[in-house]
Design an enzyme around this catalytic site. Structure first.
Site, PDB file in Angstrom:
ATOM      1  N   ARG A  28       0.874  -1.174   0.000  1.00 14.05           N
ATOM      2  CA  ARG A  28       0.000   0.000   0.000  1.00 14.05           C
ATOM      3  C   ARG A  28       0.906   1.218   0.000  1.00 14.05           C
ATOM      4  NH1 ARG A  28       2.397   1.796   3.734  1.00 14.05           N
ATOM      5  NH2 ARG A  28       0.835   3.423   3.922  1.00 14.05           N
ATOM      6  N   GLY A  29       0.296   2.409  -0.026  1.00 11.92           N
ATOM      7  CA  GLY A  29       1.100   3.608  -0.205  1.00 11.92           C
ATOM      8  C   GLY A  29       1.163   3.901  -1.701  1.00 11.92           C
ATOM      9  N   GLN A  41      -2.112   2.256  10.094  1.00 15.57           N
ATOM     10  CA  GLN A  41      -0.806   2.252   9.409  1.00 15.57           C
ATOM     11  C   GLN A  41       0.263   2.983  10.229  1.00 15.57           C
ATOM     12  OE1 GLN A  41      -3.727   2.973   7.931  1.00 15.57           O
ATOM     13  NE2 GLN A  41      -3.741   2.435   5.767  1.00 15.57           N
ATOM     14  N   ASP A  88      -1.704  10.866  -1.698  1.00 19.23           N
ATOM     15  CA  ASP A  88      -2.054   9.887  -2.728  1.00 19.23           C
ATOM     16  C   ASP A  88      -2.360  10.544  -4.059  1.00 19.23           C
ATOM     17  OD1 ASP A  88      -2.777   8.667   0.013  1.00 19.23           O
ATOM     18  OD2 ASP A  88      -2.508   6.987  -1.378  1.00 19.23           O
TER      19      ASP A  88
HETATM   20  O1  MRU Z   1      -4.437   3.282   2.302  1.00 18.00           O
HETATM   21  P1  MRU Z   1      -2.959   3.441   2.219  1.00 18.00           P
HETATM   22  O2  MRU Z   1      -2.221   2.829   3.365  1.00 18.00           O
HETATM   23  O3  MRU Z   1      -2.409   2.992   0.884  1.00 18.00           O
HETATM   24  O4  MRU Z   1      -2.732   5.005   2.302  1.00 18.00           O
HETATM   25  C1  MRU Z   1      -1.432   5.517   2.167  1.00 18.00           C
HETATM   26  C2  MRU Z   1      -1.355   6.959   2.437  1.00 18.00           C
HETATM   27  O5  MRU Z   1      -2.340   7.616   2.669  1.00 18.00           O
HETATM   28  C3  MRU Z   1       0.000   7.599   2.336  1.00 18.00           C
HETATM   29  O6  MRU Z   1       0.071   8.719   3.168  1.00 18.00           O
HETATM   30  C4  MRU Z   1       0.213   8.052   0.883  1.00 18.00           C
HETATM   31  O7  MRU Z   1       0.052   6.982   0.006  1.00 18.00           O
HETATM   32  C5  MRU Z   1       1.537   8.654   0.677  1.00 18.00           C
HETATM   33  S1  MRU Z   1       2.756   7.395   0.639  1.00 18.00           S
HETATM   34  C6  MRU Z   1       4.261   7.946   0.291  1.00 18.00           C
END
Ligand code: MRU
Length: 365
Positions: A53-54, A203, A244
Protein backbone atom coordinates in the site's frame (compact mmCIF):
# COMPACT_ATOMS: atom_id res chain seq x y z
CA UNK A 1 16.35 0.94 4.61
CA UNK A 2 17.85 -1.39 7.18
CA UNK A 3 15.93 -3.81 9.41
CA UNK A 4 18.11 -5.60 11.97
CA UNK A 5 21.21 -4.67 9.99
CA UNK A 6 19.86 -6.03 6.69
CA UNK A 7 19.09 -3.74 3.75
CA UNK A 8 15.49 -4.05 2.48
CA UNK A 9 13.29 -2.50 -0.13
CA UNK A 10 9.51 -2.92 -0.09
CA UNK A 11 9.48 -4.70 -3.49
CA UNK A 12 12.15 -6.42 -5.58
CA UNK A 13 12.63 -8.85 -8.42
CA UNK A 14 13.08 -12.45 -7.25
CA UNK A 15 16.34 -14.30 -7.91
CA UNK A 16 14.84 -16.02 -11.01
CA UNK A 17 14.33 -12.58 -12.60
CA UNK A 18 10.62 -13.29 -13.19
CA UNK A 19 8.77 -13.49 -9.86
CA UNK A 20 8.38 -10.43 -7.67
CA UNK A 21 8.86 -10.31 -3.91
CA UNK A 22 7.24 -7.93 -1.47
CA UNK A 23 7.10 -7.38 2.25
CA UNK A 24 3.58 -8.45 3.27
CA UNK A 25 2.55 -5.35 5.22
CA UNK A 26 -0.53 -6.99 6.70
CA UNK A 27 1.83 -9.05 8.90
CA UNK A 28 3.66 -6.03 10.36
CA UNK A 29 4.66 -4.97 12.97
CA UNK A 30 4.84 -8.47 14.44
CA UNK A 31 6.32 -10.52 11.61
CA UNK A 32 8.53 -9.61 8.68
CA UNK A 33 7.07 -11.88 6.00
CA UNK A 34 8.20 -11.87 2.38
CA UNK A 35 5.48 -12.84 -0.12
CA UNK A 36 6.08 -13.89 -3.69
CA UNK A 37 3.95 -12.66 -6.60
CA UNK A 38 3.94 -14.92 -9.66
CA UNK A 39 0.86 -13.78 -11.55
CA UNK A 40 -1.04 -10.64 -12.46
CA UNK A 41 -3.86 -11.83 -10.17
CA UNK A 42 -1.45 -12.12 -7.24
CA UNK A 43 -0.26 -8.56 -7.84
CA UNK A 44 -3.86 -7.33 -7.97
CA UNK A 45 -4.70 -9.22 -4.79
CA UNK A 46 -1.65 -7.69 -3.05
CA UNK A 47 -2.77 -4.17 -4.00
CA UNK A 48 -6.46 -4.69 -3.19
CA UNK A 49 -5.89 -6.46 0.13
CA UNK A 50 -3.13 -4.00 1.01
CA UNK A 51 -0.22 -6.42 1.36
CA UNK A 52 1.37 -3.49 -0.43
CA UNK A 53 0.00 0.00 0.00
CA UNK A 54 1.10 3.61 -0.20
CA UNK A 55 0.76 5.51 -3.48
CA UNK A 56 4.24 5.02 -4.98
CA UNK A 57 4.46 1.36 -3.96
CA UNK A 58 1.13 0.38 -5.50
CA UNK A 59 2.36 2.04 -8.71
CA UNK A 60 5.56 -0.01 -8.65
CA UNK A 61 3.61 -3.20 -7.88
CA UNK A 62 1.22 -2.54 -10.77
CA UNK A 63 4.19 -2.06 -13.12
CA UNK A 64 5.52 -5.48 -12.12
CA UNK A 65 1.96 -6.85 -12.25
CA UNK A 66 1.91 -6.02 -15.96
CA UNK A 67 5.18 -7.94 -16.41
CA UNK A 68 3.65 -10.96 -14.67
CA UNK A 69 0.59 -10.70 -16.91
CA UNK A 70 2.78 -10.43 -20.03
CA UNK A 71 4.20 -13.85 -19.28
CA UNK A 72 0.76 -15.26 -20.16
CA UNK A 73 -0.12 -13.01 -23.07
CA UNK A 74 1.66 -10.07 -24.64
CA UNK A 75 -1.09 -9.04 -27.06
CA UNK A 76 -2.23 -5.41 -27.11
CA UNK A 77 -5.75 -6.42 -26.05
CA UNK A 78 -4.36 -8.37 -23.09
CA UNK A 79 -2.19 -5.40 -22.11
CA UNK A 80 -5.12 -2.99 -22.21
CA UNK A 81 -7.22 -5.39 -20.09
CA UNK A 82 -4.47 -5.83 -17.51
CA UNK A 83 -4.01 -2.07 -17.29
CA UNK A 84 -7.72 -1.46 -16.69
CA UNK A 85 -7.92 -4.23 -14.08
CA UNK A 86 -4.90 -2.94 -12.18
CA UNK A 87 -6.10 0.68 -12.17
CA UNK A 88 -9.45 -0.46 -10.77
CA UNK A 89 -7.79 -2.10 -7.74
CA UNK A 90 -7.58 1.17 -5.79
CA UNK A 91 -9.16 4.36 -7.11
CA UNK A 92 -7.57 7.25 -5.20
CA UNK A 93 -3.78 7.08 -5.51
CA UNK A 94 -2.82 8.54 -8.88
CA UNK A 95 0.57 6.80 -8.92
CA UNK A 96 -1.20 3.57 -9.80
CA UNK A 97 -2.57 5.02 -13.04
CA UNK A 98 0.66 6.93 -13.62
CA UNK A 99 2.77 3.74 -13.51
CA UNK A 100 0.33 1.69 -15.61
CA UNK A 101 0.08 4.45 -18.26
CA UNK A 102 3.86 4.68 -18.37
CA UNK A 103 4.12 0.92 -18.95
CA UNK A 104 1.53 1.09 -21.77
CA UNK A 105 3.33 4.02 -23.42
CA UNK A 106 6.54 2.00 -23.56
CA UNK A 107 5.08 -1.42 -24.38
CA UNK A 108 2.24 -0.87 -26.87
CA UNK A 109 4.45 0.44 -29.71
CA UNK A 110 6.77 -2.62 -29.44
CA UNK A 111 6.38 -5.95 -31.27
CA UNK A 112 4.77 -8.55 -28.99
CA UNK A 113 7.98 -10.58 -28.75
CA UNK A 114 9.87 -7.67 -27.20
CA UNK A 115 7.29 -6.64 -24.63
CA UNK A 116 8.17 -8.95 -21.76
CA UNK A 117 11.84 -7.97 -21.52
CA UNK A 118 11.00 -4.30 -22.04
CA UNK A 119 8.32 -4.52 -19.34
CA UNK A 120 10.74 -5.83 -16.73
CA UNK A 121 13.25 -3.12 -17.74
CA UNK A 122 10.65 -0.37 -17.36
CA UNK A 123 9.25 -1.67 -14.05
CA UNK A 124 12.82 -1.85 -12.71
CA UNK A 125 13.40 1.71 -13.91
CA UNK A 126 10.23 2.92 -12.15
CA UNK A 127 11.54 1.40 -8.92
CA UNK A 128 15.03 2.90 -9.27
CA UNK A 129 13.61 6.33 -10.06
CA UNK A 130 11.30 6.10 -7.06
CA UNK A 131 14.26 5.48 -4.76
CA UNK A 132 16.26 8.40 -6.18
CA UNK A 133 13.21 10.68 -6.08
CA UNK A 134 12.44 9.92 -2.46
CA UNK A 135 16.04 10.39 -1.45
CA UNK A 136 15.93 13.85 -3.03
CA UNK A 137 12.66 14.61 -1.17
CA UNK A 138 14.52 13.55 1.97
CA UNK A 139 17.37 15.96 1.28
CA UNK A 140 15.07 18.94 0.69
CA UNK A 141 12.89 18.14 3.68
CA UNK A 142 15.88 17.59 5.96
CA UNK A 143 17.00 21.15 5.17
CA UNK A 144 13.62 22.37 6.37
CA UNK A 145 13.88 20.38 9.61
CA UNK A 146 17.40 21.69 10.17
CA UNK A 147 16.19 25.29 9.73
CA UNK A 148 13.40 24.76 12.28
CA UNK A 149 15.87 23.17 14.70
CA UNK A 150 18.22 26.16 14.44
CA UNK A 151 15.30 28.58 14.92
CA UNK A 152 14.50 26.71 18.13
CA UNK A 153 18.06 27.35 19.33
CA UNK A 154 19.55 24.01 18.16
CA UNK A 155 18.98 22.44 21.55
CA UNK A 156 15.71 20.55 21.88
CA UNK A 157 14.47 18.02 19.29
CA UNK A 158 12.18 19.05 16.47
CA UNK A 159 8.76 17.54 17.17
CA UNK A 160 7.20 16.33 13.92
CA UNK A 161 3.68 14.96 13.61
CA UNK A 162 2.93 12.53 10.80
CA UNK A 163 -0.21 10.70 9.72
CA UNK A 164 -0.60 7.24 8.18
CA UNK A 165 2.55 5.65 6.79
CA UNK A 166 4.49 7.63 4.21
CA UNK A 167 7.76 5.90 5.02
CA UNK A 168 9.82 3.48 2.97
CA UNK A 169 7.08 0.85 3.17
CA UNK A 170 4.79 3.17 1.21
CA UNK A 171 7.37 3.62 -1.54
CA UNK A 172 10.16 1.42 -2.91
CA UNK A 173 12.62 2.92 -0.43
CA UNK A 174 13.14 6.01 1.78
CA UNK A 175 9.49 7.11 1.81
CA UNK A 176 8.14 10.60 1.25
CA UNK A 177 7.12 12.18 4.58
CA UNK A 178 9.59 10.06 6.55
CA UNK A 179 12.55 10.52 4.18
CA UNK A 180 13.29 14.03 5.54
CA UNK A 181 13.18 12.60 9.06
CA UNK A 182 15.61 9.76 8.23
CA UNK A 183 17.96 12.24 6.53
CA UNK A 184 17.76 14.84 9.31
CA UNK A 185 18.45 12.26 12.00
CA UNK A 186 21.39 10.89 9.98
CA UNK A 187 22.75 14.46 9.78
CA UNK A 188 22.65 14.77 13.56
CA UNK A 189 19.47 16.86 13.96
CA UNK A 190 17.49 15.57 16.94
CA UNK A 191 13.95 14.65 15.91
CA UNK A 192 11.00 13.31 17.86
CA UNK A 193 8.02 12.00 15.88
CA UNK A 194 4.37 12.03 16.95
CA UNK A 195 2.90 9.04 15.15
CA UNK A 196 -0.87 9.20 14.53
CA UNK A 197 -2.22 5.67 14.93
CA UNK A 198 -4.36 6.24 11.79
CA UNK A 199 -7.57 4.36 12.32
CA UNK A 200 -9.10 2.28 10.95
CA UNK A 201 -6.17 0.27 9.56
CA UNK A 202 -3.58 1.72 11.94
CA UNK A 203 -0.81 2.25 9.41
CA UNK A 204 0.81 4.67 11.89
CA UNK A 205 0.85 2.18 14.75
CA UNK A 206 1.83 -0.87 12.73
CA UNK A 207 4.04 0.53 9.96
CA UNK A 208 5.38 4.02 10.77
CA UNK A 209 6.19 3.07 14.36
CA UNK A 210 7.87 -0.13 13.10
CA UNK A 211 10.00 1.84 10.63
CA UNK A 212 11.00 4.34 13.31
CA UNK A 213 11.96 1.56 15.73
CA UNK A 214 14.08 -0.07 13.01
CA UNK A 215 15.79 3.25 12.25
CA UNK A 216 16.25 4.18 15.92
CA UNK A 217 14.20 7.39 15.65
CA UNK A 218 12.63 8.72 18.85
CA UNK A 219 8.82 8.64 18.62
CA UNK A 220 5.54 8.29 20.49
CA UNK A 221 2.33 6.80 19.20
CA UNK A 222 -0.73 9.00 19.71
CA UNK A 223 -4.42 8.45 19.07
CA UNK A 224 -5.70 10.26 16.01
CA UNK A 225 -7.56 12.76 18.16
CA UNK A 226 -4.51 13.93 20.16
CA UNK A 227 -2.77 16.06 17.51
CA UNK A 228 -4.86 19.21 18.03
CA UNK A 229 -4.28 19.15 21.77
CA UNK A 230 -0.51 18.69 21.34
CA UNK A 231 -0.41 21.59 18.89
CA UNK A 232 -2.30 23.87 21.29
CA UNK A 233 0.35 23.17 23.90
CA UNK A 234 3.31 23.93 21.65
CA UNK A 235 4.38 20.30 21.43
CA UNK A 236 4.39 20.07 17.62
CA UNK A 237 6.91 22.11 15.60
CA UNK A 238 6.01 20.77 12.20
CA UNK A 239 3.64 18.35 10.44
CA UNK A 240 4.79 16.33 7.44
CA UNK A 241 2.43 13.94 5.67
CA UNK A 242 2.40 12.12 2.33
CA UNK A 243 -0.26 12.23 -0.36
CA UNK A 244 -2.05 9.89 -2.73
CA UNK A 245 -2.98 12.57 -5.21
CA UNK A 246 -2.27 16.28 -5.29
CA UNK A 247 -4.15 18.51 -7.70
CA UNK A 248 -2.53 20.98 -10.09
CA UNK A 249 -3.69 23.73 -7.72
CA UNK A 250 -2.12 22.14 -4.62
CA UNK A 251 -5.10 20.45 -2.93
CA UNK A 252 -3.80 17.37 -1.15
CA UNK A 253 -5.62 14.06 -0.93
CA UNK A 254 -4.23 11.76 1.74
CA UNK A 255 -5.29 9.21 4.35
CA UNK A 256 -8.56 10.01 6.12
CA UNK A 257 -7.92 12.37 9.04
CA UNK A 258 -5.21 14.40 7.32
CA UNK A 259 -7.63 17.28 6.76
CA UNK A 260 -8.42 17.52 10.49
CA UNK A 261 -4.68 17.68 11.28
CA UNK A 262 -4.22 20.44 8.72
CA UNK A 263 -7.10 22.42 10.26
CA UNK A 264 -5.60 22.09 13.73
CA UNK A 265 -2.14 23.04 12.41
CA UNK A 266 -3.57 26.10 10.66
CA UNK A 267 -5.39 27.20 13.81
CA UNK A 268 -2.23 26.85 15.87
CA UNK A 269 0.28 28.30 13.40
CA UNK A 270 2.08 24.97 13.02
CA UNK A 271 3.69 24.56 9.56
CA UNK A 272 1.95 21.80 7.59
CA UNK A 273 4.05 20.29 4.80
CA UNK A 274 3.24 17.54 2.32
CA UNK A 275 6.01 15.42 0.80
CA UNK A 276 5.46 13.97 -2.67
CA UNK A 277 7.10 12.88 -5.89
CA UNK A 278 6.06 14.65 -9.10
CA UNK A 279 4.23 11.47 -10.13
CA UNK A 280 1.66 12.12 -7.37
CA UNK A 281 0.48 15.36 -8.98
CA UNK A 282 -2.65 14.88 -11.07
CA UNK A 283 -2.33 17.73 -13.55
CA UNK A 284 -5.80 16.99 -14.94
CA UNK A 285 -7.69 18.03 -11.80
CA UNK A 286 -7.69 21.26 -9.81
CA UNK A 287 -10.56 20.97 -7.31
CA UNK A 288 -9.58 18.11 -5.03
CA UNK A 289 -12.82 17.90 -3.05
CA UNK A 290 -15.01 17.80 -6.15
CA UNK A 291 -12.83 15.78 -8.49
CA UNK A 292 -10.77 13.17 -6.63
CA UNK A 293 -12.51 9.79 -6.24
CA UNK A 294 -12.36 8.72 -2.60
CA UNK A 295 -12.00 5.00 -1.96
CA UNK A 296 -14.72 3.56 0.27
CA UNK A 297 -13.46 0.47 2.06
CA UNK A 298 -15.32 -2.29 3.89
CA UNK A 299 -17.14 -1.56 7.13
CA UNK A 300 -15.32 -4.40 8.94
CA UNK A 301 -12.20 -2.19 9.07
CA UNK A 302 -14.12 0.20 11.35
CA UNK A 303 -16.23 -2.32 13.27
CA UNK A 304 -13.27 -4.53 14.16
CA UNK A 305 -9.68 -4.09 15.20
CA UNK A 306 -6.75 -6.42 14.69
CA UNK A 307 -3.82 -7.04 16.97
CA UNK A 308 -1.61 -9.65 18.58
CA UNK A 309 -2.58 -11.21 21.89
CA UNK A 310 -0.22 -12.09 24.74
CA UNK A 311 0.41 -15.54 23.23
CA UNK A 312 1.51 -14.03 19.94
CA UNK A 313 -1.64 -14.96 18.00
CA UNK A 314 -3.11 -12.39 15.62
CA UNK A 315 -6.77 -11.73 16.42
CA UNK A 316 -9.59 -9.56 15.10
CA UNK A 317 -12.09 -8.37 17.67
CA UNK A 318 -15.33 -6.39 17.35
CA UNK A 319 -15.54 -2.95 18.95
CA UNK A 320 -19.17 -2.01 18.21
CA UNK A 321 -22.62 -3.53 18.74
CA UNK A 322 -23.34 -6.22 16.11
CA UNK A 323 -26.29 -4.18 14.82
CA UNK A 324 -24.19 -1.07 14.15
CA UNK A 325 -23.17 -0.36 10.55
CA UNK A 326 -20.12 1.70 9.58
CA UNK A 327 -18.99 3.97 6.76
CA UNK A 328 -15.33 3.93 5.83
CA UNK A 329 -14.00 6.64 3.48
CA UNK A 330 -10.26 5.94 3.22
CA UNK A 331 -9.00 9.38 2.17
CA UNK A 332 -9.83 13.05 2.51
CA UNK A 333 -8.79 16.26 0.78
CA UNK A 334 -6.91 19.08 2.46
CA UNK A 335 -7.45 22.34 0.55
CA UNK A 336 -4.25 24.04 -0.63
CA UNK A 337 -4.90 27.06 1.61
CA UNK A 338 -4.13 24.89 4.66
CA UNK A 339 -0.84 23.56 3.26
CA UNK A 340 2.33 25.50 4.08
CA UNK A 341 4.36 23.91 1.31
CA UNK A 342 5.04 20.86 -0.87
CA UNK A 343 8.34 19.03 -0.50
CA UNK A 344 9.19 17.45 -3.85
CA UNK A 345 12.24 15.87 -5.45
CA UNK A 346 12.85 19.20 -7.20
CA UNK A 347 12.64 21.37 -4.09
CA UNK A 348 9.99 22.94 -1.88
CA UNK A 349 7.18 25.03 -3.37
CA UNK A 350 3.91 26.69 -2.45
CA UNK A 351 0.81 24.50 -2.65
CA UNK A 352 -0.53 26.34 -5.69
CA UNK A 353 -0.50 26.11 -9.47
CA UNK A 354 2.27 28.75 -9.81
CA UNK A 355 4.23 27.01 -7.06
CA UNK A 356 4.00 23.61 -8.76
CA UNK A 357 4.64 25.01 -12.24
CA UNK A 358 7.75 26.73 -10.90
CA UNK A 359 9.19 23.27 -10.20
CA UNK A 360 7.53 21.40 -13.08
CA UNK A 361 7.50 24.00 -15.92
CA UNK A 362 7.10 21.25 -18.54
CA UNK A 363 3.53 20.72 -17.30
CA UNK A 364 2.58 24.26 -18.25
CA UNK A 365 3.36 23.77 -21.95
O1 MRU B 1 -4.44 3.28 2.30
P1 MRU B 1 -2.96 3.44 2.22
O2 MRU B 1 -2.22 2.83 3.36
O3 MRU B 1 -2.41 2.99 0.88
O4 MRU B 1 -2.73 5.01 2.30
C1 MRU B 1 -1.43 5.52 2.17
C2 MRU B 1 -1.35 6.96 2.44
O5 MRU B 1 -2.34 7.62 2.67
C3 MRU B 1 0.00 7.60 2.34
O6 MRU B 1 0.07 8.72 3.17
C4 MRU B 1 0.21 8.05 0.88
O7 MRU B 1 0.05 6.98 0.01
C5 MRU B 1 1.54 8.65 0.68
S1 MRU B 1 2.76 7.39 0.64
C6 MRU B 1 4.26 7.95 0.29
Amino acid sequence: MKVNGREYRSIWLAADGLGVEIIDQTELPFRLVVARLQTLEAAMHAIRRMLVRGAPLIGATAAYGICLGLRRSASSAALENMAAALIACRPTAINLRWAVDRMLRVLLPLPEGERLAAGYREAGQICEEDVATNEAIGRHGAGLIDTIWRKKGARSPVNILTHCNAGWLATVDWGTALAPIFKAVAAGVPVHVWVDETRPRNQGASLTAWELVAAGVDHDLIVDNAGGHLMQHGRVDLCIVGTDRTTASGDVCNKIGTYLKALAAFDNGVPFYVALPGSTVDWTVSDGVAEIPIEERGEEEVLQIQGQDAEGTMRRVSIAPPATRAVNPAFDVTPARLVTGLITERGICAASRPGLLGLYPEQGQ
